[in-house]
Write a protein that holds these residues in place. Sequence first.
Motif, PDB file in Angstrom:
ATOM      1  N   GLU A   1      38.457  45.387  33.274  1.00  0.00           N
ATOM      2  CA  GLU A   1      37.322  44.415  33.370  1.00  0.00           C
ATOM      3  C   GLU A   1      38.101  42.893  33.217  1.00  0.00           C
ATOM      4  O   GLU A   1      37.749  41.583  33.306  1.00  0.00           O
ATOM      5  N   GLN A   2      39.761  43.269  32.969  1.00  0.00           N
ATOM      6  CA  GLN A   2      40.167  42.197  33.172  1.00  0.00           C
ATOM      7  C   GLN A   2      39.908  41.424  34.630  1.00  0.00           C
ATOM      8  O   GLN A   2      40.062  39.967  35.376  1.00  0.00           O
ATOM      9  N   GLN A   3      40.125  42.081  36.141  1.00  0.00           N
ATOM     10  CA  GLN A   3      40.180  42.182  37.940  1.00  0.00           C
ATOM     11  C   GLN A   3      38.201  41.463  37.358  1.00  0.00           C
ATOM     12  O   GLN A   3      37.492  40.526  38.143  1.00  0.00           O
ATOM     13  N   ARG A   4      36.801  41.653  36.364  1.00  0.00           N
ATOM     14  CA  ARG A   4      35.452  41.067  36.567  1.00  0.00           C
ATOM     15  C   ARG A   4      36.431  39.753  36.289  1.00  0.00           C
ATOM     16  O   ARG A   4      35.222  38.661  36.795  1.00  0.00           O
ATOM     17  N   VAL A   5      36.940  39.703  34.944  1.00  0.00           N
ATOM     18  CA  VAL A   5      36.943  37.951  34.848  1.00  0.00           C
ATOM     19  C   VAL A   5      37.711  37.131  36.133  1.00  0.00           C
ATOM     20  O   VAL A   5      37.194  35.922  35.807  1.00  0.00           O
ATOM     21  N   ALA A   6      38.547  38.075  36.199  1.00  0.00           N
ATOM     22  CA  ALA A   6      39.455  37.223  37.633  1.00  0.00           C
ATOM     23  C   ALA A   6      38.124  37.055  38.544  1.00  0.00           C
ATOM     24  O   ALA A   6      38.333  35.515  38.818  1.00  0.00           O
ATOM     25  N   ILE A   7      37.280  38.232  38.754  1.00  0.00           N
ATOM     26  CA  ILE A   7      36.125  37.482  39.792  1.00  0.00           C
ATOM     27  C   ILE A   7      34.734  36.509  39.292  1.00  0.00           C
ATOM     28  O   ILE A   7      34.588  35.377  40.093  1.00  0.00           O
ATOM     29  N   ALA A   8      34.911  36.426  37.906  1.00  0.00           N
ATOM     30  CA  ALA A   8      34.087  35.367  37.643  1.00  0.00           C
ATOM     31  C   ALA A   8      34.911  34.129  37.767  1.00  0.00           C
ATOM     32  O   ALA A   8      33.366  32.847  37.942  1.00  0.00           O
ATOM     33  N   ARG A   9      35.769  33.963  37.105  1.00  0.00           N
ATOM     34  CA  ARG A   9      36.760  32.624  37.675  1.00  0.00           C
ATOM     35  C   ARG A   9      36.822  32.582  39.528  1.00  0.00           C
ATOM     36  O   ARG A   9      36.180  31.018  39.429  1.00  0.00           O
ATOM     37  N   ALA A  10      36.892  32.796  39.561  1.00  0.00           N
ATOM     38  CA  ALA A  10      36.186  32.541  41.381  1.00  0.00           C
ATOM     39  C   ALA A  10      35.303  32.320  41.927  1.00  0.00           C
ATOM     40  O   ALA A  10      35.155  31.391  42.218  1.00  0.00           O
ATOM     41  N   LEU A  11      34.752  32.520  41.059  1.00  0.00           N
ATOM     42  CA  LEU A  11      33.424  32.437  41.639  1.00  0.00           C
ATOM     43  C   LEU A  11      32.503  30.795  40.548  1.00  0.00           C
ATOM     44  O   LEU A  11      31.239  30.935  41.026  1.00  0.00           O
ATOM     45  N   ALA A  12      33.235  31.057  39.533  1.00  0.00           N
ATOM     46  CA  ALA A  12      32.398  29.901  39.074  1.00  0.00           C
ATOM     47  C   ALA A  12      32.217  28.520  39.515  1.00  0.00           C
ATOM     48  O   ALA A  12      31.356  27.932  39.139  1.00  0.00           O
ATOM     49  N   LYS A  13      32.920  28.356  40.955  1.00  0.00           N
ATOM     50  CA  LYS A  13      33.293  26.940  41.291  1.00  0.00           C
ATOM     51  C   LYS A  13      32.210  27.226  42.488  1.00  0.00           C
ATOM     52  O   LYS A  13      31.688  26.116  43.588  1.00  0.00           O
ATOM     53  N   ASN A  14      31.297  28.424  42.185  1.00  0.00           N
ATOM     54  CA  ASN A  14      30.518  28.619  43.169  1.00  0.00           C
ATOM     55  C   ASN A  14      31.060  28.024  44.840  1.00  0.00           C
ATOM     56  O   ASN A  14      30.727  27.524  45.694  1.00  0.00           O
ATOM     57  N   PRO A  15      31.838  28.353  45.340  1.00  0.00           N
ATOM     58  CA  PRO A  15      32.950  28.954  46.144  1.00  0.00           C
ATOM     59  C   PRO A  15      32.176  28.602  47.488  1.00  0.00           C
ATOM     60  O   PRO A  15      31.119  29.764  47.243  1.00  0.00           O
ATOM     61  N   SER A  16      32.231  28.477  48.967  1.00  0.00           N
ATOM     62  CA  SER A  16      32.129  28.730  49.960  1.00  0.00           C
ATOM     63  C   SER A  16      32.565  29.953  50.564  1.00  0.00           C
ATOM     64  O   SER A  16      32.139  30.364  51.214  1.00  0.00           O
ATOM     65  N   ILE A  17      34.179  30.269  50.272  1.00  0.00           N
ATOM     66  CA  ILE A  17      34.896  31.378  50.511  1.00  0.00           C
ATOM     67  C   ILE A  17      35.842  31.846  49.576  1.00  0.00           C
ATOM     68  O   ILE A  17      36.140  31.054  48.925  1.00  0.00           O
ATOM     69  N   VAL A  18      35.569  33.335  49.955  1.00  0.00           N
ATOM     70  CA  VAL A  18      36.468  33.644  48.458  1.00  0.00           C
ATOM     71  C   VAL A  18      37.660  34.447  49.139  1.00  0.00           C
ATOM     72  O   VAL A  18      36.750  35.545  49.621  1.00  0.00           O
ATOM     73  N   LEU A  19      38.645  34.396  48.782  1.00  0.00           N
ATOM     74  CA  LEU A  19      40.036  35.124  49.811  1.00  0.00           C
ATOM     75  C   LEU A  19      40.571  36.339  47.854  1.00  0.00           C
ATOM     76  O   LEU A  19      41.009  35.690  47.643  1.00  0.00           O
ATOM     77  N   ALA A  20      40.676  37.386  48.098  1.00  0.00           N
ATOM     78  CA  ALA A  20      41.356  37.908  46.938  1.00  0.00           C
ATOM     79  C   ALA A  20      42.349  38.777  47.851  1.00  0.00           C
ATOM     80  O   ALA A  20      42.341  39.586  49.283  1.00  0.00           O
ATOM     81  N   ASP A  21      43.637  38.886  47.617  1.00  0.00           N
ATOM     82  CA  ASP A  21      44.690  39.188  47.695  1.00  0.00           C
ATOM     83  C   ASP A  21      45.129  40.783  47.343  1.00  0.00           C
ATOM     84  O   ASP A  21      45.388  40.696  45.735  1.00  0.00           O
ATOM     85  N   GLU A  22      44.805  41.870  47.610  1.00  0.00           N
ATOM     86  CA  GLU A  22      44.526  42.792  46.890  1.00  0.00           C
ATOM     87  C   GLU A  22      44.073  42.988  45.693  1.00  0.00           C
ATOM     88  O   GLU A  22      44.809  42.762  44.574  1.00  0.00           O
ATOM     89  N   PRO A  23      42.880  43.054  45.662  1.00  0.00           N
ATOM     90  CA  PRO A  23      42.210  42.529  44.177  1.00  0.00           C
ATOM     91  C   PRO A  23      42.093  44.366  43.351  1.00  0.00           C
ATOM     92  O   PRO A  23      41.627  44.085  42.909  1.00  0.00           O
ATOM     93  N   THR A  24      41.883  45.239  44.243  1.00  0.00           N
ATOM     94  CA  THR A  24      42.337  46.384  44.277  1.00  0.00           C
ATOM     95  C   THR A  24      43.695  47.391  43.327  1.00  0.00           C
ATOM     96  O   THR A  24      43.083  48.323  43.000  1.00  0.00           O
ATOM     97  N   GLY A  25      44.864  46.663  43.737  1.00  0.00           N
ATOM     98  CA  GLY A  25      45.672  47.248  44.199  1.00  0.00           C
ATOM     99  C   GLY A  25      46.617  47.490  42.639  1.00  0.00           C
ATOM    100  O   GLY A  25      47.310  48.213  42.725  1.00  0.00           O
ATOM    101  N   ASN A  26      45.324  47.164  41.907  1.00  0.00           N
ATOM    102  CA  ASN A  26      46.599  47.358  40.084  1.00  0.00           C
ATOM    103  C   ASN A  26      45.298  48.362  39.458  1.00  0.00           C
ATOM    104  O   ASN A  26      45.899  47.883  38.096  1.00  0.00           O
TER     105      ASN A  26
END
Length: 234
Positions: A151-176
Amino acid sequence: MSNPTKRIIIRNLIKSYRSGTQSVSVLKGIQLDVPDTFLTLMGPSGSGKSTFLNILSGIDKADSGEVWIGGKNLATFSEEELTNYRRNETGIIFQFFHLLPYLSALENVALPLYIAGIGKSKAREIAKNALEKVDLAHRFGHKPDELSGGEQQRVAIARALAKNPSIVLADEPTGNLDTYHAHKILELLLELQEKEKFSLFIVTHDREIGEKGKIRLKMKDGLILPQEDPALRV
């Protein structure tokens, strides 16, 4: 050059860091020309993956070389232009979530929008919509220690998408995360990419995730290894 706005183009990218009196070379002349789509990057620890991602995201600057994203050369950007690029065009997802513990899920997602100058009411509306996209409408008011790792990583994804970005960069997004939640997070990212039409660039140690990229890159000793895929020009 084929439509540069739809490609990530890197030319002779070099980056070094000072360690005491020594200069440590991290990126050693990266060359890359790939479609701006779903890319994965794998490589051993210390190969330069995170440094490369930090340059693509505008967090760091190279010593020399060109970095073309969306038809713009980041290497020519001023600090103010890089700040605007980070705020408005990129979404960044980290392994360790980087949520503020004293803020709710909604406030964590809204905070970067406040910083970008969006009014409180509008920012909260955008944050709610972003959390709904990651199936966390029932967790708006929960703080990070009240949420699972997934759920915390979903919040982090929501935070990244809230700006309607053209590119999303993820550094080991499933590593934890454990295997089950790692799989669910990857599924979510790919589903959102299909809906929202952003480019996705994932750095990972997970071979299964690495092999899912439409463009699969490998890095070793500060260089991107040559690829056999005809869609690539490395």
